[in-house]
Design an enzyme around this catalytic site. Structure first.
Site, PDB file in Angstrom:
ATOM      1  N   CYS A  94      48.946  68.445  41.718  1.00  0.00           N
ATOM      2  CA  CYS A  94      50.304  67.912  41.785  1.00  0.00           C
ATOM      3  C   CYS A  94      50.358  66.420  42.117  1.00  0.00           C
ATOM      4  O   CYS A  94      50.045  65.603  41.265  1.00  0.00           O
ATOM      5  CB  CYS A  94      51.123  68.751  42.753  1.00  0.00           C
ATOM      6  N   HIS A 196      50.079  74.988  42.473  1.00  0.00           N
ATOM      7  CA  HIS A 196      49.855  75.165  43.906  1.00  0.00           C
ATOM      8  C   HIS A 196      49.696  76.667  44.121  1.00  0.00           C
ATOM      9  O   HIS A 196      49.644  77.442  43.186  1.00  0.00           O
ATOM     10  CB  HIS A 196      51.104  74.757  44.696  1.00  0.00           C
TER      11      HIS A 196
END
Ligand code: GLN
Length: 245
Positions: A94, A196
């Site tokens: 990310c 994630h």
């Protein structure tokens, strides 16, 4: 000893990203390999990066990204570039994935220059725009017949250039930008991803892909990893896939 460099653990580790280093160490130890996690944050010497066999960096909110970016640009970026270009395996999730690209335009319009290792850029359409949040299921090109599951939460939309390849095709969720069905990126032995969750405990095949690359790079020889019993991990993954597809 296999050294796993964990970059900015105190600033960049959202949505359980630390689970990735725990998984790597666990799966190496299960195979009788000695592994340790070396935390490298603002106060550590950038030269430590060159002693690492694998590098991990997680995600963060825009505020922490600004702090980390100053340190990357001033100190650690060059060492990181040398490691990635030299084929040291890396996992960048990310915010970290965004940073290694050319630039990240944050929600308030601030342009945070990336360190330009990956041929990609990321832009947030602004503070009132939709964030790309939810469960993500993808089919990775590097592991045919497998699916990766995880959770994404990002405002930035990432667009890949020609020098990198997508990690996976989006089956459910948004991925890089919610438009082109690409998720993540592969460059040399490094992976960038929006997954994630954390990604590695949920997707043991990908953890092993990274471990294999790490050992091959370190020894210079082909490596075949001993299979581990992933019955529970794979069942958990199957439940997620059935729930969302
Ligand atoms: N701040 C970045 C974004 O919103 C990254 C967020 C994250 O790492 N979860 O796009």
């Amino acid at each position: 000893m296999i050294n796993i460099g964990w970059l900015y653990p105190d600033l960049m580790s959202t949505y359980g990203d630390r689970g990735n280093v725990i998984t790597l160490v666990y799966r190496m130890q299960k195979r009788g390999l000695e592994a340790q996690v070396v935390k490298i944050s603002l106060n550590e010497s950038p030269g430590l990066i060159s002693r690492m066999d694998m590098i991990f960096m997680g995600g963060a909110q825009d505020k922490q990204q600004e702090i980390v970016n100053k340190d990357l640009k001033a100190n650690k970026g060059l060492f990181l570039k040398k490691a990635v270009e030299g084929g040291i395996p890396g996992l960048f999730v990310c915010g970290a994935y965004q940073f290694l690209g050319r630039y990240y335009k944050a929600a308030d319009g601030t342009i945070i220059d990336g360190i330009g290792i990956f041929d990609l850029y990321t832009e947030s359409p602004g503070i009132n725009s939709q964030r790309l949040i939810g469960n993500l299921i993808v089919e990775p090109y590097i592991l045919p017949k497998t699916r990766l599951v995880g959770f994404e939460n990002h405002g930035g939309r990432t667009h890949l250039g020609k020098k990198v390849t997508p990690l996976a095709k989006v089956i459910k969720g948004f991925g890089n930008n919610g438009e082109d069905k690409n998720e993540g990126m592969v460059y040399k032995n490094s992976i960038g991803t929006y997954l994630h969750g954390p990604i590695l405990p949920k997707n043991p095949d990908l953890a092993d892909w990274i471990i294999k690359k790490t050992l091959e790079k370190k020894t210079g020889e082909k490596v075949s990893l001993k299979k581990l019993d992933d019955t529970f991990e794979n069942k958990a993954k199957q439940v997620i896939i059935e729930r969302y597809l």
